[in-house]
Design a protein around this motif. Structure first.
Motif, PDB file in Angstrom:
ATOM      1  N   PHE A 182      40.541  36.642  52.981  1.00 17.02           N
ATOM      2  CA  PHE A 182      39.617  35.725  52.319  1.00 17.02           C
ATOM      3  C   PHE A 182      38.270  36.403  52.077  1.00 17.02           C
ATOM      4  CE2 PHE A 182      36.305  32.500  52.381  1.00 17.02           C
ATOM      5  CZ  PHE A 182      36.756  31.657  51.391  1.00 17.02           C
ATOM      6  N   TYR A 204      38.705  38.648  49.146  1.00 17.03           N
ATOM      7  CA  TYR A 204      38.812  37.844  47.921  1.00 17.03           C
ATOM      8  C   TYR A 204      37.443  37.306  47.509  1.00 17.03           C
ATOM      9  CZ  TYR A 204      43.887  37.231  47.327  1.00 17.03           C
ATOM     10  OH  TYR A 204      45.217  37.414  47.070  1.00 17.03           O
ATOM     11  N   SER A 205      36.710  36.706  48.463  1.00 16.12           N
ATOM     12  CA  SER A 205      35.475  36.052  48.028  1.00 16.12           C
ATOM     13  C   SER A 205      34.453  37.097  47.604  1.00 16.12           C
ATOM     14  CB  SER A 205      34.931  35.097  49.097  1.00 16.12           C
ATOM     15  OG  SER A 205      34.771  35.762  50.292  1.00 16.12           O
ATOM     16  N   PHE A 216      35.465  37.721  43.952  1.00 13.48           N
ATOM     17  CA  PHE A 216      35.158  36.649  43.010  1.00 13.48           C
ATOM     18  C   PHE A 216      33.648  36.473  42.829  1.00 13.48           C
ATOM     19  CE2 PHE A 216      39.526  35.116  44.091  1.00 13.48           C
ATOM     20  CZ  PHE A 216      40.036  35.272  42.818  1.00 13.48           C
ATOM     21  N   LYS A 217      32.908  36.690  43.938  1.00 15.28           N
ATOM     22  CA  LYS A 217      31.467  36.498  43.840  1.00 15.28           C
ATOM     23  C   LYS A 217      30.801  37.543  42.969  1.00 15.28           C
ATOM     24  CE  LYS A 217      30.085  34.014  47.949  1.00 15.28           C
ATOM     25  NZ  LYS A 217      29.229  34.045  49.133  1.00 15.28           N
ATOM     26  N   LEU A 231      32.124  39.095  40.371  1.00 15.97           N
ATOM     27  CA  LEU A 231      32.628  39.186  38.995  1.00 15.97           C
ATOM     28  C   LEU A 231      31.521  39.024  37.963  1.00 15.97           C
ATOM     29  CD1 LEU A 231      35.976  37.193  38.918  1.00 15.97           C
ATOM     30  CD2 LEU A 231      35.632  39.555  38.260  1.00 15.97           C
ATOM     31  N   HIS A 232      30.643  38.063  38.192  1.00 10.85           N
ATOM     32  CA  HIS A 232      29.675  37.711  37.155  1.00 10.85           C
ATOM     33  C   HIS A 232      28.641  38.806  36.952  1.00 10.85           C
ATOM     34  CE1 HIS A 232      28.133  34.703  34.417  1.00 10.85           C
ATOM     35  NE2 HIS A 232      26.912  34.990  34.830  1.00 10.85           N
ATOM     36  N   SER A 233      28.218  39.447  38.053  1.00 13.70           N
ATOM     37  CA  SER A 233      27.126  40.405  37.932  1.00 13.70           C
ATOM     38  C   SER A 233      27.610  41.831  37.687  1.00 13.70           C
ATOM     39  CB  SER A 233      26.256  40.352  39.190  1.00 13.70           C
ATOM     40  OG  SER A 233      27.073  40.501  40.323  1.00 13.70           O
ATOM     41  N   ALA A 234      28.936  42.072  37.794  1.00 15.80           N
ATOM     42  CA  ALA A 234      29.413  43.442  37.676  1.00 15.80           C
ATOM     43  C   ALA A 234      29.502  43.884  36.226  1.00 15.80           C
ATOM     44  CB  ALA A 234      30.780  43.551  38.337  1.00 15.80           C
ATOM     45  N   THR A 235      29.652  45.194  36.034  1.00 15.09           N
ATOM     46  CA  THR A 235      29.829  45.719  34.688  1.00 15.09           C
ATOM     47  C   THR A 235      31.270  45.510  34.237  1.00 15.09           C
ATOM     48  OG1 THR A 235      30.428  47.861  35.534  1.00 15.09           O
ATOM     49  CG2 THR A 235      28.107  47.519  35.034  1.00 15.09           C
ATOM     50  N   ASP A 237      34.537  44.918  36.526  1.00 18.76           N
ATOM     51  CA  ASP A 237      35.221  43.627  36.412  1.00 18.76           C
ATOM     52  C   ASP A 237      36.722  43.811  36.263  1.00 18.76           C
ATOM     53  OD1 ASP A 237      33.524  41.598  36.797  1.00 18.76           O
ATOM     54  OD2 ASP A 237      32.937  41.356  34.706  1.00 18.76           O
ATOM     55  N   MET A 265      39.638  42.711  38.718  1.00 13.97           N
ATOM     56  CA  MET A 265      40.748  41.845  38.329  1.00 13.97           C
ATOM     57  C   MET A 265      42.072  42.418  38.804  1.00 13.97           C
ATOM     58  SD  MET A 265      42.318  40.893  34.703  1.00 13.97           S
ATOM     59  CE  MET A 265      43.475  42.213  34.892  1.00 13.97           C
ATOM     60  N   PHE A 287      42.376  41.858  42.646  1.00 10.60           N
ATOM     61  CA  PHE A 287      42.794  40.575  43.228  1.00 10.60           C
ATOM     62  C   PHE A 287      44.185  40.168  42.775  1.00 10.60           C
ATOM     63  CE2 PHE A 287      39.593  38.740  40.097  1.00 10.60           C
ATOM     64  CZ  PHE A 287      40.491  38.111  39.258  1.00 10.60           C
ATOM     65  N   THR A 321      30.704  28.943  54.789  1.00 10.96           N
ATOM     66  CA  THR A 321      32.054  28.915  54.227  1.00 10.96           C
ATOM     67  C   THR A 321      33.093  28.984  55.340  1.00 10.96           C
ATOM     68  OG1 THR A 321      31.178  30.079  52.345  1.00 10.96           O
ATOM     69  CG2 THR A 321      33.548  30.046  52.569  1.00 10.96           C
TER      70      THR A 321
END
Lengths: 304, 661
Positions: free
Chosen positions: B403, B406-407, B410-411, B413-417, B421, B425, B428, B514
């Motif tokens: 976990f 994984y987290s 996922f966390k 994803l938004h800020s990576a290049t 990314d 992908m 995971f 969490t």
């Protein structure tokens, strides 16, 4: 709390609607929408019969299976109606929770010492393994798209407004519908109404369950449908709508989802067994498309 | 003070050879206890009480004093090693009982001596920084584990496997030696780990890291360096396989983690390299595990898979450092390090329970087992616990570490290049498939061994194992549940280890809410099961619970054992899917057309490891052909050998005469 109640209510109707649609298409006399509920109520009153080959695993598996599905319902929000449990990365917990239920049902089927049930268990294990990446890539795309990683926030921040994001919405719903079909062992992966043990997947796994245990398994199946229906609903309804519209839409979409499944099952034949893996892997491929679209929308892939 | 105790244990280890057979175990036990107590005190001191690393003078060595360095990372490994060795030792007592008559006093002494030295050498590996001393201790670790593997040396196969293991370990140590010398020659730094920082500061780190990775990777069992692992683990006695798989292969991971602490630039390539190798190890390891019939070989392949999961965490952590995504670094490393502990727990549990089954049924072939849950209920329960935990299912410990990874993914994803990314992908998706395959594999192995009907006479007179063999399972089980239900108590020490890489001490604390929610969810989950159980008990009070035979299409005449699914058939549909990766050869004779009354027939399947065949066996067989040609010189006649010596002298004479050498 509202979302939980809604999921339970829609679960009661779901399988009833599917059977009704199938009967209508086949021009048979339709059973009542509540027929599955009556069946389960009857089963709940009955005693279970156990095979002398089985052990404690067989007896405890239906309980754990239903518990996992009940737990999973706690994580599902509907529009602005928050889920009861929510934390960052709860969809990972959600997926693994359903996996533990599957684990128990598979070993319970193996516990009976029957070749048929072994076959079903084995197929279920393979299919649910293959469908796993599709769910995660889909969840990852939405996480990338909204920068949130819990069901609650994911769906609150999911605005499908631009042209490209329609692709995400449509592809995601398509993948989710078929994930639901695989997870619930329905057409085109498995035919619940087949009469031959050799061609069953899920049905053959629960051949030896009876009475109270079988009722629990049926309830879990309803809830699973309702859960995936709620996930699909969340892709469609918008958080800015008023609460009663959200609820009306939810119930409407659940009904449409059930009708689609009924239609699918009435018109489609089951895949050939050996084609199933390829077909399931295709779902992952579609989710990769969703992921790439999300990359374009977040302007990481720059198109001129 | 603690170090004096440590000396005493080292010196007294020789006394094992002069002790009576009955007393050997107790002497070994007390020596292990001394080592465990003394080093655990040091580790706890370093982990919880001091903020900097502990430095202790150990012994004079090559003209200077050899120091033991215990930082948070070493302290963590010391505690993991001590716990696993302790459980293995308790397990060994009754596991070795059947061998008491077969083996001599010296053989037993050698076994305990090497077990103790495996323990000591692993501890020293994580504490020493001087390169030469490290390599010597690394060598002692390989040698002592070699002697442990060949415990059943009366079997020819075991010796062969042992030699194979020994050769591969030496290839590993050669790479390490070259790497250390390379670094020291090119930078002029110390011949030690700390000297590496000088090299890494001024050179591109990848080449040297690659050498280290091969050296340590052979120990850890990354694919394609893994081929010793699936042979050595089944050959060794179960407590040894538990310790080897639980902690010894983690020494490779330790080495990689230690080298990584000195690299501070050009990290992206290294991270990606580790990630790709690890994903491959995870996927291929678990795929190969599925087709095994030998339960210990199957578990060995799962070790490769779990090393892969640890590597995925490390690789992502390094990518996070390179790309400046702190959350990926923290959660990647956090997950990887927690998974080191988790894997040591459930893998040793699985090896101990598999060993218990072996000691009662005398077979490791799962096709001959079945229905053991009724005869060995406790062992079955512990195996199930291990199986659920290793499949990464909540509410057990394997889930928590996966976990975290994984987290982290996922966390970020938004800020990576873009490139990161896509890498994430694949990671995971890969991790999800690995999880699914592990579930596939462990439903198979648990149900074939423990459920259904027995498949041969070997399971007929089986009884539950002695309590002393269940004690270690209890201890491990408690730890598994503790990490599964209350992960937050492990987060604080974990965040300090992660801080070595991320530089922020409190970064991991953000995951605490969490994890609290996960604990709560797990609690509700267990409660739900309990409620449903009570509900059913109440409902069924009014009824008579009948027993009827399993549904067999109304046909009950056949032998129930033959009606069942086998491990081969369970794996078959997966084998068809992945036929390039997993090669299974089937051997059977078909029916003749005019064969009206079929004779008895045999059906055999053999799985082969593609990597082992092509990377290890193929080249070594090729070399062997040339070696055999050269062997014509080995005639066995003394006259010929004297002739060779004469020719040699003549050649030397001629060459010297013409100033050629």
């Amino acid at each position: 709390m509202i979302s939980l109640i809604l999921i339970f209510i829609s679960a009661l109707f779901f399988v009833g609607i599917i059977t009704k649609v199938k009967a209508k298409i086949a021009a048979r006399k339709m059973p009542s929408v509540f027929q599955p509920v009556y069946d389960v109520l009857r089963l709940l009153k009955k005693a279970s019969i156990y095979s002398p080959t089985t052990s404690i695993i067989f007896r405890i598996a239906p309980l754990i299976y239903l518990s996992t599905v009940l737990m999973a319902t706690l994580f599902i929000p509907i529009g602005t109606n928050k889920a009861i449990l929510s934390f960052e990365g709860d969809f990972v917990f959600f997926a693994y929770l359903l996996a533990i239920g599957k684990f128990m049902m598979i070993i319970a089927a193996m516990d009976t010492g029957s070749g048929f049930e072994g076959m079903g268990a084995n197929r279920e294990a393979l299919y649910s393994m293959l469908v796993e990446p599709a769910f995660f890539i889909l969840a990852g795309s939405v996480a990338l798209f909204t920068d949130n990683i819990s069901f609650n926030d994911l769906f609150l921040n999911l605005h499908i407004d631009s042209n490209l994001s329609y692709i995400i919405g449509i592809a995601a719903i398509y993948v989710l519908i078929y994930i639901a079909m695989v997870e619930n062992s329905r057409m085109p992966v498995d035919d619940p109404k087949t009469h031959l043990e050799l061609t069953m997947v899920h049905e053959v796994m629960v051949l030896d369950n009876s009475g109270f245990d079988l009722a629990l398994i049926h309830i879990a199946t309803w809830l699973k449908f309702s859960i995936y229906g709620s996930l699909i609903t969340n892709f469609i309804i918008n958080a800015t709508w008023t609460w009663y519209w959200q609820i009306i839409y939810f119930l409407g979409i659940q009904a449409i989802f059930a009708i689609i499944i009924g239609g699918l099952e009435a018109f489609r034949a089951r895949n050939k067994m050996e084609k199933n893996p390829q077909w399931i892997i295709m779902l992952s491929a579609i989710s990769v498309v969703v992921f790439l679209t999300a990359l374009i929308i977040t302007q990481k892939i720059i198109l001129n | 003070m603690e170090i004096v105790l440590f000396y005493i244990a080292i010196i007294l280890s020789l006394a094992l050879f002069f002790t009576a057979k009955r007393a050997q175990y107790f002497l070994a036990f007390s020596l292990h206890s001394i080592v465990i107590i003394s080093t655990s005190i040091l580790a706890v001191k370093s982990m919880f009480l001091s903020s900097s690393e502990l430095n202790i003078a150990f012994m004079p060595f090559m003209g200077h004093t050899l120091n033991l360095h215990i930082d948070k990372l070493s302290a963590f490994f010391i505690l993991v090693i001590n716990f696993t060795v302790f459980t293995g030792l308790i397990y060994a007592k009754d596991y070795l009982k059947p061998y008491l008559e077969k083996k001599t006093k010296t053989e037993f002494a050698l076994h305990f001596f090497n077990f103790l030295w495996l323990h000591i050498s692993m501890l020293l590996v994580v504490m020493l920084r001087d390169a030469l001393a490290f390599l010597i201790i690394w060598e002692i670790m390989s040698l002592s584990s070699f002697f442990l593997v060949i415990f059943e040396s009366e079997k020819k196969e075991t010796i062969k496997i042992g030699i194979k293991y020994l050769i591969q370990m030496h290839i590993g140590v050669a790479f390490l030696m070259i790497a250390f010398i390379w670094a020291s020659v090119h930078s002029g730094g110390d011949f030690s780990f700390d000297g590496l920082s000088v090299y890494f500061a001024s050179h591109n780190p990848f080449a040297l890291f690659f050498l280290f990775f091969i050296g340590f990777g052979i120990k850890a069992g990354f694919i394609p360096l893994h081929s010793w692992l699936p042979h050595a683990h089944p050959a060794a006695p179960s407590h040894v396989s538990g310790v080897m798989s639980g902690v010894m292969i983690k020494m490779g991971i330790y080495g990689i983690l230690r080298v990584l602490t000195y690299i501070h630039h050009d990290l992206f390539g290294i991270g990606l390299f580790i990630l790709i190798i690890s994903l491959a190890s995870g996927l291929i390891g678990v795929s190969l595990a599925i087709v095994q019939h030998d339960v210990k070989k199957l578990l060995a392949y799962h070790s490769i898979e779990n090393i892969g999961i640890i590597g995925i965490g490390i690789g992502l952590g390094i990518i996070g450092l390179a790309e400046n995504i702190p959350v990926l670094t923290v959660l990647g490393f956090g997950g990887a390090i927690l998974h080191i502990l988790n894997h040591s727990l459930f893998k040793s549990l699985l090896f101990y329970t598999a060993g218990s089954v072996y000691s009662k049924t005398h077979t490791r072939n799962i096709e001959q087992l079945g229905g053991l849950i009724k005869k060995m209920p406790k062992t079955a329960l512990f195996f199930l616990l291990g199986a659920l935990a290793i499949s990464g299912l909540p509410p057990f410990n394997g889930f928590i570490s996966e976990f975290l990874i994984y987290s982290g993914m996922f966390k970020s994803l938004h800020s990576a290049t873009l490139f990161t990314d896509i890498t994430i992908m694949f990671s995971f998706a890969g991790l999800a498939i690995i999880g699914g395959l592990a579930l596939f594999c462990f439903t198979k192995v648990f149900s074939i061994i423990f459920l259904g009907n027995g498949r041969s006479q070997k399971v007929e007179h089986v009884t539950e194992v002695e309590n002393s063999m269940l004690i270690p399972n209890f201890l491990i089980g408690i730890m598994i549940l503790l990490i599964g239900f209350l992960p937050i108590i492990f987060i604080k020490p974990l965040s300090q280890i992660v801080a070595i890489y991320s530089g922020q001490t409190n970064a991991l604390q953000q995951i605490i809410p969490t994890l609290n929610s996960i604990s709560l969810s797990s609690g509700i989950f267990i409660m739900l099961i309990g409620i449903l159980w009570l509900l059913r008990a109440w409902q069924q009070k009014k009824h008579i619970i009948e027993q009827r035979a399993t549904w067999g299409c109304g046909y009950t005449g056949a032998n129930p054992a033959l009606h069942q699914y086998t491990a081969t058939s369970y794996a078959d549909n997966f084998v068809q899917l992945s036929s390039h990766l997993v090669q299974v050869k089937k051997k059977f004779t078909d029916f003749d057309e005019d064969e009206i009354f079929p004779q008895e027939r045999e059906f055999e399947t053999h799985s082969s490891d593609v990597f082992e065949d092509n990377i290890v066996s193929l080249p070594s067989n090729k070399v062997l052909i040339y070696m055999k040609r050269i062997a014509v010189f080995q005639t066995g006649k003394i006259q010929h050998y004297l002739l060779y010596a004469l020719v040699f002298l003549a050649v030397i004479f001629v060459l010297t005469y013409f100033n050629l050498i």
